[in-house]
Design an enzyme around this catalytic site. Sequence first.
Site, PDB file in Angstrom:
ATOM      1  N   ASP A  80       0.799  -1.231   0.000  1.00  0.00           N
ATOM      2  CA  ASP A  80       0.000   0.000   0.000  1.00  0.00           C
ATOM      3  C   ASP A  80       0.832   1.282   0.000  1.00  0.00           C
ATOM      4  O   ASP A  80       0.320   2.355  -0.271  1.00  0.00           O
ATOM      5  CB  ASP A  80      -0.944   0.019   1.216  1.00  0.00           C
ATOM      6  CG  ASP A  80      -0.190   0.003   2.549  1.00  0.00           C
ATOM      7  OD1 ASP A  80       1.057  -0.017   2.544  1.00  0.00           O
ATOM      8  OD2 ASP A  80      -0.847   0.004   3.605  1.00  0.00           O
ATOM      9  N   HIS A  81       2.140   1.189   0.305  1.00  0.00           N
ATOM     10  CA  HIS A  81       2.932   2.404   0.509  1.00  0.00           C
ATOM     11  C   HIS A  81       3.630   2.932  -0.746  1.00  0.00           C
ATOM     12  O   HIS A  81       4.053   4.079  -0.776  1.00  0.00           O
ATOM     13  CB  HIS A  81       4.006   2.155   1.583  1.00  0.00           C
ATOM     14  CG  HIS A  81       3.553   2.484   2.968  1.00  0.00           C
ATOM     15  ND1 HIS A  81       2.447   1.895   3.544  1.00  0.00           N
ATOM     16  CD2 HIS A  81       4.050   3.342   3.901  1.00  0.00           C
ATOM     17  CE1 HIS A  81       2.295   2.377   4.776  1.00  0.00           C
ATOM     18  NE2 HIS A  81       3.244   3.261   5.009  1.00  0.00           N
ATOM     19  N   ASP A 145       3.771  -0.453  11.157  1.00  0.00           N
ATOM     20  CA  ASP A 145       3.292   0.854  10.722  1.00  0.00           C
ATOM     21  C   ASP A 145       2.646   1.510  11.934  1.00  0.00           C
ATOM     22  O   ASP A 145       1.974   0.847  12.717  1.00  0.00           O
ATOM     23  CB  ASP A 145       2.263   0.705   9.594  1.00  0.00           C
ATOM     24  CG  ASP A 145       1.889   2.052   9.011  1.00  0.00           C
ATOM     25  OD1 ASP A 145       2.520   2.467   8.021  1.00  0.00           O
ATOM     26  OD2 ASP A 145       0.981   2.711   9.561  1.00  0.00           O
ATOM     27  N   ARG A 427      -2.419  12.578   9.928  1.00  0.00           N
ATOM     28  CA  ARG A 427      -1.234  13.404  10.171  1.00  0.00           C
ATOM     29  C   ARG A 427      -1.217  14.592   9.235  1.00  0.00           C
ATOM     30  O   ARG A 427      -1.628  14.480   8.090  1.00  0.00           O
ATOM     31  CB  ARG A 427       0.051  12.596   9.924  1.00  0.00           C
ATOM     32  CG  ARG A 427       0.330  11.669  11.054  1.00  0.00           C
ATOM     33  CD  ARG A 427       1.703  11.087  11.089  1.00  0.00           C
ATOM     34  NE  ARG A 427       1.758  10.303  12.316  1.00  0.00           N
ATOM     35  CZ  ARG A 427       2.535   9.270  12.527  1.00  0.00           C
ATOM     36  NH1 ARG A 427       3.380   8.897  11.604  1.00  0.00           N
ATOM     37  NH2 ARG A 427       2.500   8.618  13.669  1.00  0.00           N
ATOM     38  N   SER A 622      12.268   6.953  15.738  1.00  0.00           N
ATOM     39  CA  SER A 622      11.564   5.766  15.263  1.00  0.00           C
ATOM     40  C   SER A 622      12.466   4.540  15.419  1.00  0.00           C
ATOM     41  O   SER A 622      13.687   4.650  15.418  1.00  0.00           O
ATOM     42  CB  SER A 622      11.151   5.938  13.802  1.00  0.00           C
ATOM     43  OG  SER A 622      12.213   5.601  12.956  1.00  0.00           O
ATOM     44  N   ARG A 624      13.812   2.344  13.783  1.00  0.00           N
ATOM     45  CA  ARG A 624      14.355   1.904  12.490  1.00  0.00           C
ATOM     46  C   ARG A 624      15.500   0.909  12.653  1.00  0.00           C
ATOM     47  O   ARG A 624      16.560   1.258  13.160  1.00  0.00           O
ATOM     48  CB  ARG A 624      14.853   3.168  11.778  1.00  0.00           C
ATOM     49  CG  ARG A 624      14.862   3.097  10.304  1.00  0.00           C
ATOM     50  CD  ARG A 624      15.033   4.474   9.709  1.00  0.00           C
ATOM     51  NE  ARG A 624      13.833   5.275   9.885  1.00  0.00           N
ATOM     52  CZ  ARG A 624      13.820   6.593   9.851  1.00  0.00           C
ATOM     53  NH1 ARG A 624      14.928   7.262   9.664  1.00  0.00           N
ATOM     54  NH2 ARG A 624      12.704   7.257   9.995  1.00  0.00           N
TER      55      ARG A 624
END
Length: 733
Positions: A80-81, A145, A427, A622, A624
């Site tokens: 979806d990204h 996500d 956002r 984040s 990551r």
Amino acid sequence: MSENLAIVRKRLNRPLTYGEKILYSHLDDPEGQDIERGASYLKLRPDRVACQDATAQMAILQFMSAGMPSVATPTTVHCDHLIEAQIGGDKDLDRAKSINKEVYDFLSSSCAKYNIGFWKPGSGIIHQIVLENYAFPGGLMIGTDSHTPNAGGLGMVAIGVGGADAVDVMANLPWELKAPKYIGVKLTGELSGWTAPKDIILKVAGILTVKGGTGAIVEYHGPGTNSLSCTGMATICNMGAEIGATTSLFPFNDRMYDYLNATKRQHIGDFARKYANELHEDEGCEYDQLIEINLSELEPHINGPFTPDLATPISKFKQAVIDNKWPDELKVGLIGSCTNSSYEDMSRGASIAEDAMAHGIKSKALFTVTPGSEQIRATIERDGQLKTFEDFGGIVLANACGPCIGQWDRKDVKKGEPNSILSSYNRNFTGRNDANPATHSFVTSPDLVVAMSIAGSLSFNPLTDTLKDKDGNDFKLKAPTGDGLPKNGYDPGQDTYQHPPESRDSVEVQVSPSSDRLQILQPFDAWDGKDATDLPILIKAQGKTTTDHISMAGPWLKYRGHLDNISNNMLIGAINAANGEANKVQNFKSGDWDAVPATARQYKKDGIKWVVIGDWNYGEGSSREHAALEPRHLGGLAIITRSFARIHETNLKKQGMLPLTFANPEDYDKINPDDKVDIMCTELAVGKPITMKVHPKDGQSWDCQLNQTFNEGQIEWFKNGSALNTMAKKHNS
């Protein structure tokens, strides 16, 4: 779950919140686990893992190196990204399939190989698909996500995590979470008129701010919860990510049962009803903070610009636009996204558009619709809402994230041109949607987006103001109406799901050796059993060093599946204490000044291990995993700091690195960027410090004591070269 919960109830002997019930019923060791709100680290066994396509690449590549034939926990991947919104759904989807072909081929083949469900591009947004197919009351799920908490609308604790955490659960390791605190939101009364479920979270964001939910689960309860649709509750939980909350949650009720029934999961609804007494908070349970909202008095809200917690009720918004000199013309209205693209959202929005068209007018602003899933798209096509939006002047985009995450090739304004847009997304940080820092992005319900798009103005209040019809007469829009669920059931649309095949042995994972976007990971080398001597300091980082400084996002995202390529961004944002500059360090051998990754590569080529010296809270931000993979890949041995952000510290351990902290934080100041160090790796033992010998270029050598937080299992990770090497070793023995 009931057995685990009974054990914990005996131990705690107090009423529990609903979130506590779910977490404690998923404990790996309910009898021995230390349980203290806001303090203990819980080891948990989630029921499911969900990954979106950008983060799934590295998660699966890492999982492959564990040498297991199948994921240990049910897992799905959702494409979806990587789909950019340009001209409309079908064409944008075709373009994305061609640009990202090698990524999709890799994900499709690796999912088939390792028993993972694969949702193809066009199937929809991860959180909407999870709600329609996988979420269930009382469950625990992690997703790669931040809007994973969407599943809280079905009474599930669903938490957004980094790829490294997903790999642990896929590979049968327990998952670690700091025991959260609990914020209770008691809802009374009932929504009516123009007020929508979105307004509840817009109001809560205004109260708690973007940081107010950090380290907490937000738990909605009270009589007001029963009047909300299941998808409305999901909207509220989804946007809870904007207040920093671990997750948000609603108690099981009849609306959830209705939704399970409508999505062909009545058996799960029946099962949940059997256990309904455990699927809500205990009477008398204590919250760390309590907020009360009367839905009967709640006004529609608009939040923004530039931050999702600047909350303004519609009655005060016109004045706020004037006072703050926000651009009044509304350029684009955008509805849909993972937050607001339910059947209820679409049918309410369509009712407003129909009302306008009955008076002979359409949307003044550009208008886009992003269906959250193929099922929603097909259902609103069948039931007519899609045609209404198109007749109204709308463009229907692909079933994907699109403009919400910046995948929007916007053409109607120039970069730097101040303008206003209004969306039903979650956002609205500066530049997030269209990469234009001058775009004033506001977040509200789909109802207000449609109404204000008709007026083309931020000053329009549909509750009080009139519009002109085609003949110049004044009229007032009717309040929106719409069904929570489609009367004729959902239309599944095109089949976009790939089941893992029965026999997976012959499946080959597709990665081209010449690809610059994907690369099979080679296992890291095991420790040689010796102390490491005469190591250079690659960089002494000064001040704030977040995971963004260590591994930047933006244009680097396309290399998320290629460790060697993405390593070219390693520490390029960190400030070098030697010169106050970023991405400029000195090679001790040649004396040349060069980029951080280039210098690390030269050391690696020459067989020289290196260390990084860091400041306070190194690796915050984040979770990551690339920020831990890159230094390991480029030959680093240890990261030595005043203190670590906890997730980054754990991620470094997982990759077989040594995260160490100065026993005396002032020692950071005594170390020069051109010193050499010895790390006494042979001293590594639980609870014991490690000695670092520091050899300045000029002057006396000195010993520096370093602390570490390794437990027995993590020491094995270091010895074997990584956590995944350790698992592969166990699997093969």
